[in-house]
Scaffold this active site. Structure first.
Site, PDB file in Angstrom:
ATOM      1  N   TYR A 154       3.276 -10.612  -1.500  1.00 25.96           N
ATOM      2  CA  TYR A 154       3.557  -9.199  -1.190  1.00 25.96           C
ATOM      3  C   TYR A 154       5.062  -8.933  -1.139  1.00 25.96           C
ATOM      4  O   TYR A 154       5.560  -7.963  -1.729  1.00 25.96           O
ATOM      5  CB  TYR A 154       2.891  -8.853   0.144  1.00 25.96           C
ATOM      6  N   LYS A 158       7.223  -6.484  -3.550  1.00 27.84           N
ATOM      7  CA  LYS A 158       7.954  -5.326  -3.021  1.00 27.84           C
ATOM      8  C   LYS A 158       9.466  -5.461  -3.263  1.00 27.84           C
ATOM      9  O   LYS A 158      10.152  -4.451  -3.469  1.00 27.84           O
ATOM     10  CB  LYS A 158       7.646  -5.143  -1.530  1.00 27.84           C
TER      11      LYS A 158
HETATM   12  P1  NAP Z   1      -4.210   1.424   2.458  1.00 28.24           P
HETATM   13  O1  NAP Z   1      -4.509   2.226   3.679  1.00 28.24           O
HETATM   14  O2  NAP Z   1      -4.798   0.060   2.314  1.00 28.24           O
HETATM   15  O3  NAP Z   1      -4.614   2.321   1.174  1.00 28.24           O
HETATM   16  C1  NAP Z   1      -4.425   1.780  -0.089  1.00 28.24           C
HETATM   17  C2  NAP Z   1      -4.591   2.859  -1.127  1.00 28.24           C
HETATM   18  O4  NAP Z   1      -4.304   2.277  -2.413  1.00 28.24           O
HETATM   19  C3  NAP Z   1      -6.005   3.392  -1.221  1.00 28.24           C
HETATM   20  O5  NAP Z   1      -5.950   4.736  -1.615  1.00 28.24           O
HETATM   21  C4  NAP Z   1      -6.627   2.526  -2.315  1.00 28.24           C
HETATM   22  O6  NAP Z   1      -7.700   3.179  -3.002  1.00 28.24           O
HETATM   23  C5  NAP Z   1      -5.445   2.386  -3.253  1.00 28.24           C
HETATM   24  N1  NAP Z   1      -5.505   1.209  -4.113  1.00 28.24           N
HETATM   25  C6  NAP Z   1      -5.626  -0.098  -3.745  1.00 28.24           C
HETATM   26  N2  NAP Z   1      -5.623  -0.878  -4.836  1.00 28.24           N
HETATM   27  C7  NAP Z   1      -5.514  -0.057  -5.909  1.00 28.24           C
HETATM   28  C8  NAP Z   1      -5.488  -0.262  -7.313  1.00 28.24           C
HETATM   29  N3  NAP Z   1      -5.569  -1.489  -7.842  1.00 28.24           N
HETATM   30  N4  NAP Z   1      -5.380   0.816  -8.122  1.00 28.24           N
HETATM   31  C9  NAP Z   1      -5.306   2.064  -7.601  1.00 28.24           C
HETATM   32  N5  NAP Z   1      -5.330   2.324  -6.287  1.00 28.24           N
HETATM   33  C10 NAP Z   1      -5.441   1.271  -5.458  1.00 28.24           C
HETATM   34  O7  NAP Z   1      -2.640   1.227   2.267  1.00 28.24           O
HETATM   35  P2  NAP Z   1      -1.399   1.972   2.992  1.00 28.24           P
HETATM   36  O8  NAP Z   1      -1.132   1.283   4.268  1.00 28.24           O
HETATM   37  O9  NAP Z   1      -1.602   3.442   2.977  1.00 28.24           O
HETATM   38  O10 NAP Z   1      -0.219   1.547   1.994  1.00 28.24           O
HETATM   39  C11 NAP Z   1       0.268   2.395   0.968  1.00 28.24           C
HETATM   40  C12 NAP Z   1       1.525   1.776   0.378  1.00 28.24           C
HETATM   41  O11 NAP Z   1       2.491   1.582   1.411  1.00 28.24           O
HETATM   42  C13 NAP Z   1       1.297   0.399  -0.231  1.00 28.24           C
HETATM   43  O12 NAP Z   1       2.106   0.235  -1.374  1.00 28.24           O
HETATM   44  C14 NAP Z   1       1.746  -0.545   0.855  1.00 28.24           C
HETATM   45  O13 NAP Z   1       2.161  -1.796   0.330  1.00 28.24           O
HETATM   46  C15 NAP Z   1       2.910   0.241   1.426  1.00 28.24           C
HETATM   47  N6  NAP Z   1       3.274  -0.156   2.779  1.00 28.24           N
HETATM   48  C16 NAP Z   1       2.398  -0.015   3.807  1.00 28.24           C
HETATM   49  C17 NAP Z   1       2.783  -0.400   5.084  1.00 28.24           C
HETATM   50  C18 NAP Z   1       1.882  -0.268   6.293  1.00 28.24           C
HETATM   51  O14 NAP Z   1       2.286  -0.706   7.367  1.00 28.24           O
HETATM   52  N7  NAP Z   1       0.698   0.325   6.181  1.00 28.24           N
HETATM   53  C19 NAP Z   1       4.051  -0.942   5.288  1.00 28.24           C
HETATM   54  C20 NAP Z   1       4.921  -1.069   4.218  1.00 28.24           C
HETATM   55  C21 NAP Z   1       4.512  -0.661   2.966  1.00 28.24           C
HETATM   56  P3  NAP Z   1      -9.239   3.054  -2.448  1.00 28.24           P
HETATM   57  O15 NAP Z   1      -9.305   3.894  -1.194  1.00 28.24           O
HETATM   58  O16 NAP Z   1     -10.056   3.644  -3.551  1.00 28.24           O
HETATM   59  O17 NAP Z   1      -9.497   1.600  -2.190  1.00 28.24           O
END
Ligand code: NAP
Length: 246
Positions: A154, A158
């Protein structure tokens, strides 16, 4: 009445992507909502965007698959006529200590989090080139800046997104296309919900602002970067993390 601009948000069925889609809809963008498997949730986001007075559509695509990405781009142009803003938000984790990490878990995370951003950025940039304008916002992570035990795949993906953001920003600036990244800290979504309450409490203690972030904390910055108020900003990484990295 002038046509709305169009935003494509990957992974917009839930979490941070959903909040970004709603923020951009509130700001008057028509929104293409991409998702991987959760059609019902994506349709809820579509209805919420439409309730804000804009057009919205959903499209299933695995962004780690080049043909899926081409279909997503084509569907966005067919439906809305353009892509003015691309938000590369979709991302996955497959955490494990490096010595126990399988090749498949390394590859899957790179394919979605890094190659997916490359496929989408390349395809969208071709359209933006012709219009000599466009904004691309990539969601990276503090893990890509500081590293994080258990996240070799990851963090590498990133960090790669940060390098890609700065490079593409340099390549596209002369065409009026801005490319920036947002690096969230710990945000309360399904992705972090898997952590134990104990660990979440410990993380919260290390955050100077003493709370986990909300998806809206991230969406606020993305909304700004997608707006004309950010007209002189490109190639930057914005940490939205309660002061975790400083
Ligand atoms: P999340 O709640 O797990 O949601 C993931 C989203 O991405 C969902 O809409 C999922 O669709 C979609 N997705 C997953 N795999 C995919 C693929 N192969 N093709 C298309 N769509 C896909 O994640 P989140 O926490 O909102 O994170 C969003 C972004 O922020 C990510 O890039 C993550 O790395 C980054 N981020 C998050 C955090 C955190 O603390 N949450 C911190 C730093 C960075 P489905 O619903 O259809 O599965």
């Amino acid at each position: 009445m002038a046509e709305n601009k169009t935003a494509l948000v990957t992974g917009a069925s839930r979490g941070i992507g959903r909040a970004i889609a709603l923020q951009l809809a509130a700001d008057g963008f028509d929104v293409m909502i991409n998702y991987a498997g959760n059609e019902a949730l994506a349709l809820e986001v579509k209805a919420e965007c439409e309730a804000l007075g804009v057009k919205a559509a959903v499209f299933q695509a695995n962004i780690g698959d080049k043909e899926d990405v081409e279909a997503l781009i084509k569907a966005t142009v067919t439906t809305f006529g353009a892509i003015d803003v691309l938000v590369n938000n979709a991302g996955i984790t497959r955490d494990n200590l490096m010595l126990r990490m399988s090749d498949a878990d390394f590859d899957d995370v790179i394919d979605v989090n890094l190659k997916g951003v490359f496929y989408l950025t390349k395809a969208a940039a071709k359209l933006m080139f012709k219009k000599r304008s466009g904004k691309i916002v990539n969601i990276t992570s503090v893990s890509g800046v500081t590293g994080n035990a258990g996240q070799a795949n990851y963090a590498a993906s990133k960090a790669g997104v940060i390098g890609l953001t700065k490079t593409v920003a340099k390549e596209l600036a002369a065409r009026g296309i801005q490319v920036n990244a947002v690096a969230p800290g710990f945000i309360a979504t399904d992705m972090t919900d898997v952590l134990s309450d104990d660990l979440k409490a410990k993380i919260q203690e290390t955050v100077p602002l003493k709370r986990l972030g909300t998806p809206e904390d991230i969406a606020n910055m993305v909304g700004f970067l997608a707006s004309d108020r950010a007209a002189y900003i490109t190639g930057q990484v914005f940490h939205i993390d309660g002061g975790l990295v400083m």
